[in-house]
Design a protein around this motif. Structure first.
Motif, PDB file in Angstrom:
ATOM      1  N   LYS A   1       0.817  -1.214   0.000  1.00  0.00           N
ATOM      2  CA  LYS A   1       0.000   0.000   0.000  1.00  0.00           C
ATOM      3  C   LYS A   1       0.853   1.268   0.000  1.00  0.00           C
ATOM      4  O   LYS A   1       0.361   2.354   0.206  1.00  0.00           O
ATOM      5  N   LYS A   2       2.123   1.103  -0.202  1.00  0.00           N
ATOM      6  CA  LYS A   2       3.075   2.192  -0.046  1.00  0.00           C
ATOM      7  C   LYS A   2       2.703   3.408  -0.883  1.00  0.00           C
ATOM      8  O   LYS A   2       2.410   3.313  -2.069  1.00  0.00           O
ATOM      9  N   ALA A   3       2.774   4.564  -0.249  1.00  0.00           N
ATOM     10  CA  ALA A   3       2.543   5.844  -0.917  1.00  0.00           C
ATOM     11  C   ALA A   3       1.233   5.849  -1.698  1.00  0.00           C
ATOM     12  O   ALA A   3       1.162   6.347  -2.804  1.00  0.00           O
ATOM     13  N   SER A   4       0.168   5.295  -1.099  1.00  0.00           N
ATOM     14  CA  SER A   4      -1.084   5.120  -1.814  1.00  0.00           C
ATOM     15  C   SER A   4      -1.665   6.419  -2.366  1.00  0.00           C
ATOM     16  O   SER A   4      -2.151   6.450  -3.480  1.00  0.00           O
ATOM     17  N   ILE A   5      -1.614   7.480  -1.591  1.00  0.00           N
ATOM     18  CA  ILE A   5      -2.213   8.727  -2.076  1.00  0.00           C
ATOM     19  C   ILE A   5      -1.340   9.357  -3.165  1.00  0.00           C
ATOM     20  O   ILE A   5      -1.828  10.041  -4.055  1.00  0.00           O
ATOM     21  N   ILE A   6      -0.039   9.091  -3.093  1.00  0.00           N
ATOM     22  CA  ILE A   6       0.864   9.607  -4.133  1.00  0.00           C
ATOM     23  C   ILE A   6       0.585   8.905  -5.452  1.00  0.00           C
ATOM     24  O   ILE A   6       0.672   9.506  -6.520  1.00  0.00           O
ATOM     25  N   THR A   7       0.211   7.633  -5.410  1.00  0.00           N
ATOM     26  CA  THR A   7      -0.112   6.901  -6.638  1.00  0.00           C
ATOM     27  C   THR A   7      -1.393   7.435  -7.280  1.00  0.00           C
ATOM     28  O   THR A   7      -1.675   7.144  -8.438  1.00  0.00           O
ATOM     29  N   GLN A   8      -2.173   8.224  -6.524  1.00  0.00           N
ATOM     30  CA  GLN A   8      -3.384   8.826  -7.077  1.00  0.00           C
ATOM     31  C   GLN A   8      -3.093  10.168  -7.753  1.00  0.00           C
ATOM     32  O   GLN A   8      -4.010  10.883  -8.135  1.00  0.00           O
ATOM     33  N   GLY A   9      -1.803  10.493  -7.859  1.00  0.00           N
ATOM     34  CA  GLY A   9      -1.419  11.711  -8.580  1.00  0.00           C
ATOM     35  C   GLY A   9      -1.126  12.913  -7.698  1.00  0.00           C
ATOM     36  O   GLY A   9      -0.977  14.033  -8.196  1.00  0.00           O
ATOM     37  N   ILE A  10      -1.047  12.711  -6.381  1.00  0.00           N
ATOM     38  CA  ILE A  10      -0.713  13.804  -5.453  1.00  0.00           C
ATOM     39  C   ILE A  10       0.792  13.790  -5.228  1.00  0.00           C
ATOM     40  O   ILE A  10       1.360  12.755  -4.884  1.00  0.00           O
ATOM     41  N   ASN A  11       1.436  14.949  -5.424  1.00  0.00           N
ATOM     42  CA  ASN A  11       2.901  14.952  -5.289  1.00  0.00           C
ATOM     43  C   ASN A  11       3.342  14.996  -3.831  1.00  0.00           C
ATOM     44  O   ASN A  11       2.593  15.432  -2.946  1.00  0.00           O
ATOM     45  N   ALA A  12       4.560  14.537  -3.606  1.00  0.00           N
ATOM     46  CA  ALA A  12       5.102  14.411  -2.245  1.00  0.00           C
ATOM     47  C   ALA A  12       5.197  15.750  -1.539  1.00  0.00           C
ATOM     48  O   ALA A  12       5.059  15.838  -0.321  1.00  0.00           O
ATOM     49  N   GLY A  13       5.406  16.811  -2.288  1.00  0.00           N
ATOM     50  CA  GLY A  13       5.502  18.148  -1.685  1.00  0.00           C
ATOM     51  C   GLY A  13       4.205  18.577  -1.033  1.00  0.00           C
ATOM     52  O   GLY A  13       4.208  19.147   0.065  1.00  0.00           O
ATOM     53  N   ASP A  14       3.091  18.275  -1.697  1.00  0.00           N
ATOM     54  CA  ASP A  14       1.781  18.621  -1.129  1.00  0.00           C
ATOM     55  C   ASP A  14       1.459  17.758   0.093  1.00  0.00           C
ATOM     56  O   ASP A  14       0.840  18.221   1.048  1.00  0.00           O
ATOM     57  N   VAL A  15       1.891  16.483   0.035  1.00  0.00           N
ATOM     58  CA  VAL A  15       1.708  15.598   1.191  1.00  0.00           C
ATOM     59  C   VAL A  15       2.464  16.156   2.392  1.00  0.00           C
ATOM     60  O   VAL A  15       1.951  16.157   3.515  1.00  0.00           O
ATOM     61  N   LYS A  16       3.670  16.674   2.149  1.00  0.00           N
ATOM     62  CA  LYS A  16       4.493  17.256   3.233  1.00  0.00           C
ATOM     63  C   LYS A  16       3.792  18.471   3.840  1.00  0.00           C
ATOM     64  O   LYS A  16       3.814  18.662   5.064  1.00  0.00           O
ATOM     65  N   LYS A  17       3.154  19.283   3.001  1.00  0.00           N
ATOM     66  CA  LYS A  17       2.426  20.457   3.512  1.00  0.00           C
ATOM     67  C   LYS A  17       1.267  20.022   4.412  1.00  0.00           C
ATOM     68  O   LYS A  17       0.989  20.657   5.434  1.00  0.00           O
ATOM     69  N   LEU A  18       0.595  18.942   4.019  1.00  0.00           N
ATOM     70  CA  LEU A  18      -0.503  18.425   4.839  1.00  0.00           C
ATOM     71  C   LEU A  18       0.023  17.904   6.177  1.00  0.00           C
ATOM     72  O   LEU A  18      -0.565  18.157   7.232  1.00  0.00           O
ATOM     73  N   GLN A  19       1.156  17.195   6.122  1.00  0.00           N
ATOM     74  CA  GLN A  19       1.768  16.690   7.353  1.00  0.00           C
ATOM     75  C   GLN A  19       2.114  17.826   8.300  1.00  0.00           C
ATOM     76  O   GLN A  19       1.870  17.747   9.511  1.00  0.00           O
ATOM     77  N   ASP A  20       2.691  18.890   7.763  1.00  0.00           N
ATOM     78  CA  ASP A  20       3.090  20.031   8.594  1.00  0.00           C
ATOM     79  C   ASP A  20       1.886  20.677   9.282  1.00  0.00           C
ATOM     80  O   ASP A  20       2.022  21.312  10.326  1.00  0.00           O
ATOM     81  N   ALA A  21       0.709  20.514   8.662  1.00  0.00           N
ATOM     82  CA  ALA A  21      -0.514  21.089   9.244  1.00  0.00           C
ATOM     83  C   ALA A  21      -1.186  20.111  10.208  1.00  0.00           C
ATOM     84  O   ALA A  21      -2.201  20.439  10.825  1.00  0.00           O
ATOM     85  N   GLY A  22      -0.619  18.889  10.312  1.00  0.00           N
ATOM     86  CA  GLY A  22      -1.160  17.913  11.251  1.00  0.00           C
ATOM     87  C   GLY A  22      -2.074  16.877  10.622  1.00  0.00           C
ATOM     88  O   GLY A  22      -2.799  16.175  11.327  1.00  0.00           O
ATOM     89  N   VAL A  23      -2.054  16.766   9.282  1.00  0.00           N
ATOM     90  CA  VAL A  23      -2.870  15.767   8.586  1.00  0.00           C
ATOM     91  C   VAL A  23      -1.960  14.614   8.184  1.00  0.00           C
ATOM     92  O   VAL A  23      -1.050  14.791   7.382  1.00  0.00           O
ATOM     93  N   TYR A  24      -2.231  13.435   8.722  1.00  0.00           N
ATOM     94  CA  TYR A  24      -1.335  12.303   8.488  1.00  0.00           C
ATOM     95  C   TYR A  24      -2.008  11.076   7.893  1.00  0.00           C
ATOM     96  O   TYR A  24      -1.335  10.123   7.522  1.00  0.00           O
ATOM     97  N   THR A  25      -3.318  11.064   7.826  1.00  0.00           N
ATOM     98  CA  THR A  25      -4.013   9.917   7.245  1.00  0.00           C
ATOM     99  C   THR A  25      -5.128  10.410   6.335  1.00  0.00           C
ATOM    100  O   THR A  25      -5.595  11.558   6.457  1.00  0.00           O
ATOM    101  N   CYS A  26      -5.566   9.550   5.441  1.00  0.00           N
ATOM    102  CA  CYS A  26      -6.669   9.915   4.547  1.00  0.00           C
ATOM    103  C   CYS A  26      -7.955  10.103   5.341  1.00  0.00           C
ATOM    104  O   CYS A  26      -8.767  10.974   5.039  1.00  0.00           O
ATOM    105  N   ASN A  27      -8.161   9.276   6.353  1.00  0.00           N
ATOM    106  CA  ASN A  27      -9.332   9.458   7.223  1.00  0.00           C
ATOM    107  C   ASN A  27      -9.293  10.830   7.882  1.00  0.00           C
ATOM    108  O   ASN A  27     -10.301  11.523   7.984  1.00  0.00           O
ATOM    109  N   GLY A  28      -8.107  11.213   8.351  1.00  0.00           N
ATOM    110  CA  GLY A  28      -7.941  12.526   8.977  1.00  0.00           C
ATOM    111  C   GLY A  28      -8.178  13.646   7.994  1.00  0.00           C
ATOM    112  O   GLY A  28      -8.765  14.683   8.331  1.00  0.00           O
ATOM    113  N   LEU A  29      -7.726  13.440   6.765  1.00  0.00           N
ATOM    114  CA  LEU A  29      -7.897  14.450   5.717  1.00  0.00           C
ATOM    115  C   LEU A  29      -9.374  14.731   5.457  1.00  0.00           C
ATOM    116  O   LEU A  29      -9.781  15.886   5.298  1.00  0.00           O
TER     117      LEU A  29
END
Length: 327
Positions: A13-41
């Motif tokens: 399941k590695k990098a599942s949301i990235i495989t949907q076309g979301i780049n790693a940079g945007d994922v990092k921005k979400l992490q910095d805001a405290g979003v770490y899971t798709c359920n949380g998102l």
């Protein structure tokens, strides 16, 4: 639970949301805001996500669409809901009478609020839960770590030692599995919750304690002129706590102060009510009122719960933490 962090996932399941076309940079921005899971998102509003620096409306739409393909945030059947409830863990309080009152203990995916005057056992129960949470599931524990946010300077690591010994656990190992932070303002308290999401996404936490939830709000906001803003900020924090409890399947134990209730009436023996008003009342899943009994005995009463009857139980405070009262 589908994580957006590659290291939280199995290889398949590695990098599942990235495989949907979301780049790693945007994922990092979400992490910095405290979003770490798709359920949380999916628990964030579009407006709140657009407020994250570097995320445009178009990017947020794309991210939510990608997350929507990985998690089901729609309707489920009653049977499916019942199966989800089987993931709930009930953590012992150290007292059989109190456990019975709570239907087995303090449960995960819920907020348990304990309010009462000083010296009624709220903080002692919090310390006992710090240890009990680390017991194996078959011993009525949570088999997980504990996060303790202290707003009143009440956490005492030395208090953990005799409680751990009572439960047959190594005190040093128990203390290593507790992360502690002292909050000094309501804003600091909120930032600590955001930082906690990163830790919970990585490690098996089963309990979050905040002792107490309203203390800093009562200091930072004064007078009726600031009451509306205070309640709004409190509501935002409680919403964040609710999301953490459901996203990571952790139990939340909040202590709360009481305030004098001039409108309590002449015939009310003890006209006091919990701080935080209706905002606090609606956010708590289970509300418990603590009061003093004889000697070291304390009385706990269920004030509000979706599944527990309004009843009360007597417990005691010992060197080894919360325990059953002796007749």
């Amino acid at each position: 639970m589908w994580s957006m962090l590659p290291r939280n996932l199995k290889t398949k399941k590695k990098a599942s949301i990235i495989t949907q076309g979301i780049n790693a940079g945007d994922v990092k921005k979400l992490q910095d805001a405290g979003v770490y899971t798709c359920n949380g998102l999916m628990m964030w509003t579009k407006k709140a996500l657009c407020d994250i620096k570097g995320l445009s409306d178009a990017k947020v739409e794309k991210i939510l669409e990608a997350a929507g393909k990985l998690v089901n945030c729609g309707y489920v059947t009653g049977n499916e809901a019942l199966n989800l409830r089987k993931q709930v863990v009930r953590i012992t309080t150290g007292s059989q009478a109190l456990d019975d009152l709570l239907g087995g203990g303090v449960e995960t995916m819920a907020i348990t609020e304990a309010f009462g005057e000083f010296r009624t056992g709220k903080t002692q129960l919090a310390h006992t839960l710090c240890v009990a949470t680390q017991l194996p599931i078959n011993m009525k524990g949570g088999n997980g770590k504990v996060a303790f946010i202290d707003t009143e300077g009440t956490f005492r690591p030395e208090r953990i030692v005799p409680i751990a010994e009572r439960f047959g656990l190594d005190p040093n190992a128990v203390l290593d599995n507790i992360i502690f932070a002292r909050a000094y303002t309501h804003e600091h308290q909120y930032q600590l919750l955001i930082a906690l999401a990163a830790k919970m996404a990585e490690e098996p936490f089963k309990l979050l304690i905040i002792d107490s939830i309203t203390a800093l709000f009562r200091v930072d906001f004064t007078g009726r002129g600031e009451l509306a803003e205070r309640q709004q900020k409190l509501a935002q924090m409680l919403s964040r706590i609710t999301k953490i409890s459901e996203e990571f399947n952790v139990a939340v134990f909040l202590t709360n102060q009481v305030i004098a209730d001039p409108g309590g009436g002449t015939f009310v023996a003890d006209p006091k009510k919990p701080a935080g008003g209706h905002v606090m009342a609606h956010a708590s899943t289970v509300r418990l009122m603590f009061r003093k009994g004889k000697g070291e005995q304390r009385i706990c009463k269920v004030i509000d719960s979706p599944n527990l009857p309004e009843s009360e139980a007597t417990f005691a405070i010992s060197n080894g933490g919360v325990t059953d009262a002796k007749d």
